[in-house]
Design a protein around this motif. Structure first.
Motif, mmCIF file in Angstrom:
data_model
loop_
_atom_site.group_PDB
_atom_site.id
_atom_site.type_symbol
_atom_site.label_atom_id
_atom_site.label_comp_id
_atom_site.label_asym_id
_atom_site.label_seq_id
_atom_site.Cartn_x
_atom_site.Cartn_y
_atom_site.Cartn_z
ATOM 1 N N ALA A 84 0.824 -1.207 0.000
ATOM 2 C CA ALA A 84 0.000 0.000 0.000
ATOM 3 C C ALA A 84 0.860 1.260 0.000
ATOM 4 O O ALA A 84 0.462 2.300 -0.544
ATOM 5 C CB ALA A 84 -0.933 0.001 1.203
ATOM 6 N N ALA A 85 2.053 1.168 0.612
ATOM 7 C CA ALA A 85 2.941 2.340 0.635
ATOM 8 C C ALA A 85 3.433 2.712 -0.751
ATOM 9 O O ALA A 85 3.861 3.855 -0.973
ATOM 10 C CB ALA A 85 4.136 2.055 1.551
ATOM 11 N N MET A 86 3.373 1.774 -1.708
ATOM 12 C CA MET A 86 3.835 2.059 -3.057
ATOM 13 C C MET A 86 2.936 3.068 -3.770
ATOM 14 O O MET A 86 3.370 3.729 -4.720
ATOM 15 C CB MET A 86 3.922 0.763 -3.874
ATOM 16 C CG MET A 86 4.961 -0.219 -3.361
ATOM 17 S SD MET A 86 4.942 -1.793 -4.266
ATOM 18 C CE MET A 86 5.384 -1.247 -5.910
ATOM 19 N N ILE A 87 1.689 3.179 -3.339
ATOM 20 C CA ILE A 87 0.768 4.086 -4.018
ATOM 21 C C ILE A 87 0.734 5.464 -3.361
ATOM 22 O O ILE A 87 0.042 6.359 -3.845
ATOM 23 C CB ILE A 87 -0.656 3.498 -4.047
ATOM 24 C CG1 ILE A 87 -1.233 3.417 -2.627
ATOM 25 C CG2 ILE A 87 -0.677 2.140 -4.713
ATOM 26 C CD1 ILE A 87 -2.680 2.956 -2.586
ATOM 27 N N VAL A 88 1.469 5.643 -2.277
ATOM 28 C CA VAL A 88 1.501 6.944 -1.593
ATOM 29 C C VAL A 88 2.539 7.828 -2.278
ATOM 30 O O VAL A 88 3.723 7.487 -2.317
ATOM 31 C CB VAL A 88 1.846 6.781 -0.107
ATOM 32 C CG1 VAL A 88 1.909 8.140 0.579
ATOM 33 C CG2 VAL A 88 0.834 5.881 0.582
ATOM 34 N N PRO A 89 2.162 8.960 -2.840
ATOM 35 C CA PRO A 89 3.143 9.835 -3.518
ATOM 36 C C PRO A 89 4.085 10.486 -2.516
ATOM 37 O O PRO A 89 3.758 10.673 -1.333
ATOM 38 C CB PRO A 89 2.254 10.875 -4.216
ATOM 39 C CG PRO A 89 0.983 10.895 -3.431
ATOM 40 C CD PRO A 89 0.787 9.490 -2.913
ATOM 41 N N ASP A 90 5.259 10.847 -2.994
ATOM 42 C CA ASP A 90 6.265 11.457 -2.119
ATOM 43 C C ASP A 90 5.806 12.798 -1.563
ATOM 44 O O ASP A 90 6.240 13.213 -0.481
ATOM 45 C CB ASP A 90 7.568 11.648 -2.896
ATOM 46 C CG ASP A 90 8.207 10.320 -3.281
ATOM 47 O OD1 ASP A 90 7.910 9.318 -2.610
ATOM 48 O OD2 ASP A 90 8.989 10.298 -4.257
ATOM 49 N N GLN A 91 4.953 13.493 -2.296
ATOM 50 C CA GLN A 91 4.489 14.805 -1.834
ATOM 51 C C GLN A 91 3.703 14.706 -0.532
ATOM 52 O O GLN A 91 3.639 15.668 0.240
ATOM 53 C CB GLN A 91 3.629 15.472 -2.907
ATOM 54 C CG GLN A 91 4.395 15.916 -4.133
ATOM 55 C CD GLN A 91 4.687 14.780 -5.092
ATOM 56 O OE1 GLN A 91 4.302 13.645 -4.851
ATOM 57 N NE2 GLN A 91 5.372 15.090 -6.184
ATOM 58 N N VAL A 92 3.095 13.538 -0.283
ATOM 59 C CA VAL A 92 2.308 13.368 0.944
ATOM 60 C C VAL A 92 3.210 13.290 2.164
ATOM 61 O O VAL A 92 2.895 13.835 3.230
ATOM 62 C CB VAL A 92 1.423 12.109 0.827
ATOM 63 C CG1 VAL A 92 0.699 11.828 2.137
ATOM 64 C CG2 VAL A 92 0.425 12.270 -0.314
ATOM 65 N N THR A 93 4.347 12.623 2.035
ATOM 66 C CA THR A 93 5.245 12.415 3.173
ATOM 67 C C THR A 93 6.355 13.462 3.252
ATOM 68 O O THR A 93 7.151 13.422 4.188
ATOM 69 C CB THR A 93 5.876 11.021 3.088
ATOM 70 O OG1 THR A 93 6.619 10.914 1.850
ATOM 71 C CG2 THR A 93 4.808 9.942 3.109
#
Length: 281
Positions: free
Chosen positions: A116-125
């Protein structure tokens, strides 16, 4: 039979011609960058573009070192990229080993969270990680450039698939001989999954070498800048006259892609082997 053979020959010729055309189209931007890096300022300003330099201006490469601290930026990029490779490969290997060969409660749900972490964009973190680096006092240091990239969901997934496909009988034999967990991982499994590990290492290196946004935000001094940011500074340092000095920018860009070309050329055997042996069980 003769007509069938002729059709096969014609089809092969068409495929070969299509392959040549596609190759030329993909290579042309690199060729144009290389040729432009050797042109003079006058030739670059010409209204009629040329496919070959009228005279080779090798001094363009020296000019890139004079305008910006190119050697320092190159060293910073190399340290950042190699640090990311070492840290991310080890973290991914250990996590992949746990998910592929470990037996513990909640293994599958935890692996699902990794996916699931693969779909989180870098801009979120980005914001929370930036605040963390600031509180640790790591801004404008190598730690801020390397540590946030220490774990990769894609790397864990890729190595987990490679380790899962390996036979467990070898591990049992090594355990009987007294091998521990790290011995099993680094002395037994790592050599067996070497093509996949090398492929992941190349991908990590290229990602770090081409990174722009993160080094731009995390560094604020020339001593810690990397090549991508430095080339952008080179464009800005020409005071809005980048069209006139575009040959210097091209020279800096050519030198920047040389390490990637060398590493890919040296490791392409392992990359092809990883592609041929890939499995997604």
């Amino acid at each position: 039979m003769r007509g069938s053979r002729n059709r096969l020959t014609a089809a092969a010729a068409v495929r070969a011609a299509a392959a040549v055309i596609v190759t030329l189209l993909m290579f042309f931007p690199v060729f144009w960058m290389l040729v432009s890096s050797l042109k003079t300022q006058f030739e670059m300003r010409s209204a009629i573009p040329t496919l070959w330099p009228q005279s080779f201006a090798w001094e363009n490469y020296m000019a890139a070192f004079q305008v910006i601290p190119y050697a320092r930026f190159f060293g910073n990029t190399l340290i950042m990229s190699l640090g990311m490779v070492v840290l991310q490969l080890n973290v991914s290997l250990m996590a992949a080993y746990a998910f592929a060969k470990g037996r513990f409660p909640g293994r599958e749900p935890l692996f699902f969270l990794v996916l699931a972490a693969m779909i989180v964009p870098d801009q979120v973190t980005f914001v929370p990680v930036y605040v963390m680096m600031s509180k640790l006092g790591w801004l404008d240091t190598y730690w801020a450039l390397i540590v946030p990239h220490g774990a990769s969901a894609f790397g864990i997934f890729l190595l987990r698939q490679a380790l899962k496909s390996l036979n467990n009988d070898v591990l049992e034999a090594a355990r009987v001989d007294g091998a521990g967990r790290f011995g099993l991982l680094y002395r037994i499994l790592l050599p067996m999954a070497l093509p996949t590990v090398v492929t992941l290492g190349v991908l990590i290196f290229i990602s770090g070498w081409n990174s722009y946004f993160w080094p731009l935000i995390m560094t604020n001094s020339n001593e810690m800048r990397v090549l991508t940011v430095g080339i952008a500074m080179l464009r800005d340092s020409i005071a809005g006259n980048e069209a006139m000095e575009f040959h210097i920018i091209m020279a800096a860009s050519v030198m920047a892609i040389i390490p990637i070309v060398i590493i890919f050329s040296l490791m392409q055997k392992h990359i092809v082997a990883a592609m041929a042996n890939s499995t997604f069980k």
